[in-house]
Design an enzyme around this catalytic site. Sequence first.
Site, PDB file in Angstrom:
ATOM      1  N   HIS A 269       0.809  -1.223   0.000  1.00  0.00           N
ATOM      2  CA  HIS A 269       0.000   0.000   0.000  1.00  0.00           C
ATOM      3  C   HIS A 269       0.834   1.262   0.000  1.00  0.00           C
ATOM      4  O   HIS A 269       0.343   2.308   0.433  1.00  0.00           O
ATOM      5  CB  HIS A 269      -0.894   0.046   1.244  1.00  0.00           C
ATOM      6  CG  HIS A 269      -1.982  -0.963   1.259  1.00  0.00           C
ATOM      7  ND1 HIS A 269      -3.246  -0.712   0.770  1.00  0.00           N
ATOM      8  CD2 HIS A 269      -2.006  -2.230   1.703  1.00  0.00           C
ATOM      9  CE1 HIS A 269      -4.003  -1.779   0.928  1.00  0.00           C
ATOM     10  NE2 HIS A 269      -3.263  -2.725   1.495  1.00  0.00           N
TER      11      HIS A 269
ATOM     12  N   LYS B 215      -7.594  13.985   4.672  1.00  0.00           N
ATOM     13  CA  LYS B 215      -6.655  12.857   4.564  1.00  0.00           C
ATOM     14  C   LYS B 215      -5.619  13.034   5.672  1.00  0.00           C
ATOM     15  O   LYS B 215      -5.591  14.081   6.317  1.00  0.00           O
ATOM     16  CB  LYS B 215      -5.966  12.835   3.210  1.00  0.00           C
ATOM     17  CG  LYS B 215      -5.457  14.212   2.739  1.00  0.00           C
ATOM     18  CD  LYS B 215      -4.900  14.174   1.348  1.00  0.00           C
ATOM     19  CE  LYS B 215      -5.926  14.167   0.263  1.00  0.00           C
ATOM     20  NZ  LYS B 215      -6.217  12.896  -0.329  1.00  0.00           N
ATOM     21  N   ARG B 216      -4.783  12.019   5.898  1.00  0.00           N
ATOM     22  CA  ARG B 216      -3.724  12.196   6.881  1.00  0.00           C
ATOM     23  C   ARG B 216      -2.857  13.382   6.508  1.00  0.00           C
ATOM     24  O   ARG B 216      -2.713  13.720   5.327  1.00  0.00           O
ATOM     25  CB  ARG B 216      -2.851  10.930   6.952  1.00  0.00           C
ATOM     26  CG  ARG B 216      -3.462   9.816   7.766  1.00  0.00           C
ATOM     27  CD  ARG B 216      -3.694  10.204   9.198  1.00  0.00           C
ATOM     28  NE  ARG B 216      -2.463  10.181   9.960  1.00  0.00           N
ATOM     29  CZ  ARG B 216      -2.177   9.297  10.918  1.00  0.00           C
ATOM     30  NH1 ARG B 216      -3.055   8.386  11.274  1.00  0.00           N
ATOM     31  NH2 ARG B 216      -1.031   9.342  11.557  1.00  0.00           N
TER      32      ARG B 216
ATOM     33  N   LYS C 177       1.397  14.410   0.774  1.00  0.00           N
ATOM     34  CA  LYS C 177       0.018  14.706   0.360  1.00  0.00           C
ATOM     35  C   LYS C 177      -0.148  16.194   0.066  1.00  0.00           C
ATOM     36  O   LYS C 177      -1.089  16.607  -0.562  1.00  0.00           O
ATOM     37  CB  LYS C 177      -0.957  14.246   1.432  1.00  0.00           C
ATOM     38  CG  LYS C 177      -0.936  12.715   1.622  1.00  0.00           C
ATOM     39  CD  LYS C 177      -1.967  12.256   2.624  1.00  0.00           C
ATOM     40  CE  LYS C 177      -1.861  10.786   2.962  1.00  0.00           C
ATOM     41  NZ  LYS C 177      -2.701   9.910   2.131  1.00  0.00           N
TER      42      LYS C 177
ATOM     43  N   THR D  84      -8.479   6.679  -1.578  1.00  0.00           N
ATOM     44  CA  THR D  84      -9.841   6.161  -1.695  1.00  0.00           C
ATOM     45  C   THR D  84     -10.823   7.307  -1.447  1.00  0.00           C
ATOM     46  O   THR D  84     -11.968   7.252  -1.907  1.00  0.00           O
ATOM     47  CB  THR D  84     -10.098   5.035  -0.675  1.00  0.00           C
ATOM     48  OG1 THR D  84      -9.533   5.415   0.580  1.00  0.00           O
ATOM     49  CG2 THR D  84      -9.494   3.720  -1.124  1.00  0.00           C
TER      50      THR D  84
ATOM     51  N   LYS E  38     -14.550   8.378  -3.170  1.00  0.00           N
ATOM     52  CA  LYS E  38     -15.775   8.734  -2.429  1.00  0.00           C
ATOM     53  C   LYS E  38     -16.291  10.089  -2.908  1.00  0.00           C
ATOM     54  O   LYS E  38     -17.493  10.298  -3.062  1.00  0.00           O
ATOM     55  CB  LYS E  38     -15.494   8.779  -0.923  1.00  0.00           C
ATOM     56  CG  LYS E  38     -15.161   7.404  -0.346  1.00  0.00           C
ATOM     57  CD  LYS E  38     -14.594   7.478   1.072  1.00  0.00           C
ATOM     58  CE  LYS E  38     -13.891   6.180   1.426  1.00  0.00           C
ATOM     59  NZ  LYS E  38     -12.973   6.277   2.567  1.00  0.00           N
TER      60      LYS E  38
END
Length: 817
Positions: free
Chosen positions: A361, A552-553, A558, A662, A666
């Site tokens: 992952h 998100k984290r 990111k 993910t 969504k």
Amino acid sequence: MTEITAPKSPVTTAEFTEGIREQLKYGQGVTPEQATPADVYVASSLVVRHYLQDAWFKTQQDMVNGHTKAVGYLSAEFLIGKQLRNALLNAGMLDQFDAAVEGLGFDPQTVVDSEYEPALGNGGLGRLAACYVDSLASLGVPAFGYGIQYRYGIFRQEFDEEGRQIEKPEYWLANDEPWGHVDYNRSQKVSFGGDVIEKNGKKIWKPAWSVRAVPVDYMVPGYASGRVNTLRLWSARSYDEFDLLTFNKSEYLDAVKPKVKAEDISKILYPEDSTPEGKQLRLEQQYFFVAASIQDVIRVFYPGQDKPDLTTLPEKITFQLNDTHPVIGIPELMRVLIDEYDYDWDTAWDITTKTFNYTCHTLLPEALEVWPASLIGELLPRHLDIIKEINQHFLDELKTKTRDKEKIDRMRIVTNEENPKVRMAYLATAGGSHVNGVAELHSQLLKDVTLRDFSDLYPDKFTNVTNGVTPRRFIRLANPRLSALITEGLGTDKWLSDLELLEGLVPLAKDDEFVKKFAAVKQANKEDFAAYAKREYGFDLDPNTMFNSMIKRLHEYKRQALKILALIAKYADIKSGKVSIDDVQPRTVIFGAKAAPGYYLAKLTIQLINNVARVVNNDPDIKGKLQVYYPWNYNVRLAQHLIPATDLDEQISQAGKEASGTGNMKFALNGALTVGTLDGANVEIREKVGAENFFLFGMTVDEVEALYEKGYMPAEYYERDPRLKAAIDMVSDGTFSNGDRNTYAPLVADWLTKDWFMTLADFTAYSKIQSDIEALYRDPLEWNRKALLNVANSGYFSSDRSIQDYLERIWHTGPLA
Ligand code: DL6
């Protein structure tokens, strides 16, 4: 006529009501008049369990007696979210519950809200595992989810006066927890430490201490499948309540130490995400749950057999290793087969490699677990022997495949150095049948970069399964208005179990009336979210602005920093008069993110976001046109409220770093447009929804690599783009720290001298795309048309499809007959 295919309810409203009354009386010990919503929640949950019980028995019996191989999904995290409403939906009892609860004088939503969210995961990986168990049950595939019932889930995030993250323990088990059935009679013994001795040429492990692994079973009802699978989470208990010898010496506190130590194993979820972690307790946790699970599988599939024929194990179950966390299961199965059931090495290896598969992952090399061999040796001495032997056999095999000695050396499972290390991703790749990444791009990069040597020599092992999300929780439950509109548009609700049917909405994107209905759904969801944010956080969101979310984290790759710098630049434009306030497209930016407690730069970024919010939201010059909110403690519940209300979603990681994502799925499924890079599953989302319905910007993987190669100088970008310079200068000059120039100095220094994830290099492109976004948003019909096309073309991203892919490409099994 609309075709409704909702699952057939096993219960009438009258029976549900009676069930609640009974549970209140005999379980909670209260009358309906005395009951609180929390009592009704517990009682209702037990009623649901009651009506699922027969289907649960039958699924287990069919699994054990039939000929369909089961799936054992081994995962250190299952971020399941609240259970009651999901179970009601899947089992077809939603209406009966609503009516029964109302009949007893309670508000169904308040009852559902009483549930405490089990936060047994860090983020994407754990939430994916929860979607997968839902889909497995919905497809009727026999499966166990195996994991840990942590007593403390991911920490509860709060912010202090300065906007800094504070971590508070999340003791989710402080209240009644009606879903987990603690099954003391099926506990397993898991041992640690000690020595390995040799007797008659056979190695025998003499462990030093043991814990009792007690299963806590969660029912996983499939949607309209009539099947109920099991999520079995292990809880660590001590065998020695008291060490009596110590107690007799009157050292009471020392006497309970063994109990405390044993129970520590399932006490807390490690709050790390994609960062290296080398703590002994984590290895104890990993071994604890996989060892218990392997014993459990033998108990379930070979009941009462002293000498089971374990050569049939790969026909009974296939184990999926969710990242490297459960990989110690490979040497454990070898140990069980050789030491406990007397199989020879080759037979044991054959069984083991046929039974395990591995999903990776990540692409961050530092997130691939590597354990010091010495630590494994101390905790699991027999396993270290076995790992060394696996390594030796593997090296011998490699010599038959290549003469490239350097390559062979690079592929060692146990490194050749003074303090050797065990590379768990390599062990998983060597010890399993298949390896998969979680999006096309990710799987390709795994083959080309991360596990390149392995894919050269074992190309057939590698495959891709793009992630997916369950439409039951993330559309039907989270967004009932959109669900109703989809059902109206398609004339059926079958899309809930066949999400690709959403394609039937494509022609409706040409129908202005339908698009307007779609726009009205979004607007109503925004109003709901504004009310929720007021109630829960005291925020005043204006639902007539664009809702722009980034949830998100918090991690440098990111690039929340890119978002906040662009926002500051916009603020600076307005303040300096470069942009007239009248021309500003009103926007509300919403962040949701936790940072690992030890991740300094991530935590400083949180502080910056909170302080930008404070300054911007209180600046009268901005006249509310730009608003920033950061609801604390982002969790599944918040996601379910925010995603349906979002207009624009941010997926702006550096290309080549986000394995899949993910959240992006969504959002697309809930009719948000995405601004994103060509990273992870964004690539496939853009292909499916159409390039014209996705805001693409930024460097590609190849461009990123080329820039690293050339030598990346972030300060050049700072000097080149005056807006970027202005934004960074505002962070330095104390604008967001009450004049203190030191607060963000480490962050600024990192941006200007290092900036590993190239935030600065992508800033200009990111800023430019904002004008396209705003131009489109000014045309609501066109915006919503594109948003609707996102919904219509995202059916591929159902976790049901992901599970179908696993079944075909990896597990080679299917639904129960
Ligand atoms: O596959 C689920 C999820 C992906 O969507 C994210 O892109 C990825 O970052 C996440 N990976 C992890 C692994 N961390 N480690 N190790 O959480 O998995």
